[in-house]
Design a protein around this motif. Structure first.
Motif, PDB file in Angstrom:
ATOM      1  N   GLU A  34      -9.228  -2.387 -23.593  1.00  0.00           N
ATOM      2  CA  GLU A  34      -8.724  -2.021 -22.273  1.00  0.00           C
ATOM      3  C   GLU A  34      -9.899  -1.932 -21.306  1.00  0.00           C
ATOM      4  O   GLU A  34     -10.905  -1.281 -21.601  1.00  0.00           O
ATOM      5  N   ILE A  35      -9.766  -2.592 -20.173  1.00  0.00           N
ATOM      6  CA  ILE A  35     -10.848  -2.642 -19.193  1.00  0.00           C
ATOM      7  C   ILE A  35     -10.333  -2.141 -17.845  1.00  0.00           C
ATOM      8  O   ILE A  35      -9.375  -2.689 -17.306  1.00  0.00           O
ATOM      9  N   ASP A  36     -10.989  -1.120 -17.322  1.00  0.00           N
ATOM     10  CA  ASP A  36     -10.642  -0.570 -16.008  1.00  0.00           C
ATOM     11  C   ASP A  36     -11.301  -1.435 -14.940  1.00  0.00           C
ATOM     12  O   ASP A  36     -12.527  -1.513 -14.877  1.00  0.00           O
ATOM     13  N   ILE A  37     -10.503  -2.060 -14.082  1.00  0.00           N
ATOM     14  CA  ILE A  37     -11.057  -2.979 -13.076  1.00  0.00           C
ATOM     15  C   ILE A  37     -11.918  -2.256 -12.051  1.00  0.00           C
ATOM     16  O   ILE A  37     -12.740  -2.876 -11.393  1.00  0.00           O
ATOM     17  N   TYR A  38     -11.751  -0.937 -11.926  1.00  0.00           N
ATOM     18  CA  TYR A  38     -12.552  -0.184 -10.960  1.00  0.00           C
ATOM     19  C   TYR A  38     -13.979   0.060 -11.438  1.00  0.00           C
ATOM     20  O   TYR A  38     -14.802   0.589 -10.704  1.00  0.00           O
ATOM     21  N   GLU A  39     -14.283  -0.340 -12.662  1.00  0.00           N
ATOM     22  CA  GLU A  39     -15.646  -0.195 -13.174  1.00  0.00           C
ATOM     23  C   GLU A  39     -16.476  -1.452 -12.972  1.00  0.00           C
ATOM     24  O   GLU A  39     -17.635  -1.498 -13.363  1.00  0.00           O
ATOM     25  N   ASP A  40     -15.889  -2.482 -12.361  1.00  0.00           N
ATOM     26  CA  ASP A  40     -16.601  -3.745 -12.157  1.00  0.00           C
ATOM     27  C   ASP A  40     -16.108  -4.377 -10.856  1.00  0.00           C
ATOM     28  O   ASP A  40     -14.934  -4.718 -10.738  1.00  0.00           O
ATOM     29  N   GLU A  41     -17.008  -4.517  -9.889  1.00  0.00           N
ATOM     30  CA  GLU A  41     -16.650  -5.051  -8.568  1.00  0.00           C
ATOM     31  C   GLU A  41     -15.984  -6.418  -8.655  1.00  0.00           C
ATOM     32  O   GLU A  41     -15.016  -6.702  -7.958  1.00  0.00           O
ATOM     33  N   ALA A  42     -16.503  -7.290  -9.509  1.00  0.00           N
ATOM     34  CA  ALA A  42     -15.951  -8.649  -9.626  1.00  0.00           C
ATOM     35  C   ALA A  42     -14.519  -8.603 -10.157  1.00  0.00           C
ATOM     36  O   ALA A  42     -13.647  -9.326  -9.672  1.00  0.00           O
ATOM     37  N   LEU A  43     -14.284  -7.748 -11.152  1.00  0.00           N
ATOM     38  CA  LEU A  43     -12.934  -7.624 -11.695  1.00  0.00           C
ATOM     39  C   LEU A  43     -11.984  -7.005 -10.681  1.00  0.00           C
ATOM     40  O   LEU A  43     -10.827  -7.421 -10.566  1.00  0.00           O
ATOM     41  N   LEU A  44     -12.468  -6.033  -9.931  1.00  0.00           N
ATOM     42  CA  LEU A  44     -11.653  -5.399  -8.903  1.00  0.00           C
ATOM     43  C   LEU A  44     -11.215  -6.435  -7.872  1.00  0.00           C
ATOM     44  O   LEU A  44     -10.047  -6.517  -7.505  1.00  0.00           O
ATOM     45  N   GLU A  45     -12.155  -7.254  -7.445  1.00  0.00           N
ATOM     46  CA  GLU A  45     -11.850  -8.286  -6.456  1.00  0.00           C
ATOM     47  C   GLU A  45     -10.870  -9.323  -7.023  1.00  0.00           C
ATOM     48  O   GLU A  45      -9.938  -9.759  -6.355  1.00  0.00           O
ATOM     49  N   LYS A  46     -11.067  -9.691  -8.287  1.00  0.00           N
ATOM     50  CA  LYS A  46     -10.243 -10.728  -8.913  1.00  0.00           C
ATOM     51  C   LYS A  46      -8.821 -10.254  -9.206  1.00  0.00           C
ATOM     52  O   LYS A  46      -7.855 -10.978  -8.972  1.00  0.00           O
ATOM     53  N   TYR A  47      -8.668  -9.028  -9.726  1.00  0.00           N
ATOM     54  CA  TYR A  47      -7.374  -8.577 -10.241  1.00  0.00           C
ATOM     55  C   TYR A  47      -6.688  -7.484  -9.429  1.00  0.00           C
ATOM     56  O   TYR A  47      -5.613  -7.026  -9.823  1.00  0.00           O
ATOM     57  N   GLN A  48      -7.264  -7.089  -8.343  1.00  0.00           N
ATOM     58  CA  GLN A  48      -6.796  -5.949  -7.568  1.00  0.00           C
ATOM     59  C   GLN A  48      -5.275  -5.852  -7.427  1.00  0.00           C
ATOM     60  O   GLN A  48      -4.685  -4.809  -7.689  1.00  0.00           O
ATOM     61  N   LEU A  49      -4.604  -6.914  -7.041  1.00  0.00           N
ATOM     62  CA  LEU A  49      -3.163  -6.870  -6.816  1.00  0.00           C
ATOM     63  C   LEU A  49      -2.350  -7.374  -8.002  1.00  0.00           C
ATOM     64  O   LEU A  49      -1.124  -7.366  -7.953  1.00  0.00           O
ATOM     65  N   MET A  50      -3.013  -7.823  -9.052  1.00  0.00           N
ATOM     66  CA  MET A  50      -2.317  -8.441 -10.175  1.00  0.00           C
ATOM     67  C   MET A  50      -2.081  -7.498 -11.348  1.00  0.00           C
ATOM     68  O   MET A  50      -1.259  -7.788 -12.204  1.00  0.00           O
ATOM     69  N   ILE A  51      -2.811  -6.401 -11.440  1.00  0.00           N
ATOM     70  CA  ILE A  51      -2.814  -5.620 -12.663  1.00  0.00           C
ATOM     71  C   ILE A  51      -1.458  -5.028 -12.999  1.00  0.00           C
ATOM     72  O   ILE A  51      -0.668  -4.786 -12.096  1.00  0.00           O
ATOM     73  N   PRO A  52      -1.195  -4.821 -14.247  1.00  0.00           N
ATOM     74  CA  PRO A  52      -2.067  -5.121 -15.381  1.00  0.00           C
ATOM     75  C   PRO A  52      -2.111  -6.618 -15.666  1.00  0.00           C
ATOM     76  O   PRO A  52      -1.186  -7.349 -15.339  1.00  0.00           O
ATOM     77  N   VAL A  53      -3.220  -7.033 -16.260  1.00  0.00           N
ATOM     78  CA  VAL A  53      -3.380  -8.430 -16.664  1.00  0.00           C
ATOM     79  C   VAL A  53      -3.654  -8.452 -18.161  1.00  0.00           C
ATOM     80  O   VAL A  53      -4.496  -7.700 -18.652  1.00  0.00           O
TER      81      VAL A  53
END
Length: 81
Positions: A34-53
């Motif tokens: 499990e990866i929290d997108i708020y711990e990585d700027e790139a992931l936050l930008e990529k998945y912000q509106l899509m989660i969960p992925v």
């Protein structure tokens, strides 16, 4: 098989996805990360509106409202390969 679940805190859809994956682990052998997108700027930008992925062995297989049968089908396909 390895599943990455991209999530964020206070996310009911993420909780539902985790529950679906936990149920599927009874039938399919896979590790889950499990990866929290708020711990990585790139992931936050990529998945912000899509989660969960849900990502299976590096391939995105679902996002948002998860359907157990869709994930089950992909796990079955991956298991045969």
């Amino acid at each position: 098989m390895h599943i990455r679940l991209y999530t964020k805190t206070n996310c009911p859809l993420c909780d539902k996805a985790k529950a679906i994956l936990a149920e599927l682990q009874a039938d399919y052998r896979f590790t889950m990360e499990e990866i929290d997108i708020y711990e990585d700027e790139a992931l936050l930008e990529k998945y912000q509106l899509m989660i969960p992925v849900v990502e299976l062995d590096g391939e995105e297989i679902g996002y948002g409202m998860m359907k157990k049968e869709t994930i089950r089908k992909r796990l079955r396909q991956a298991q045969k390969s």
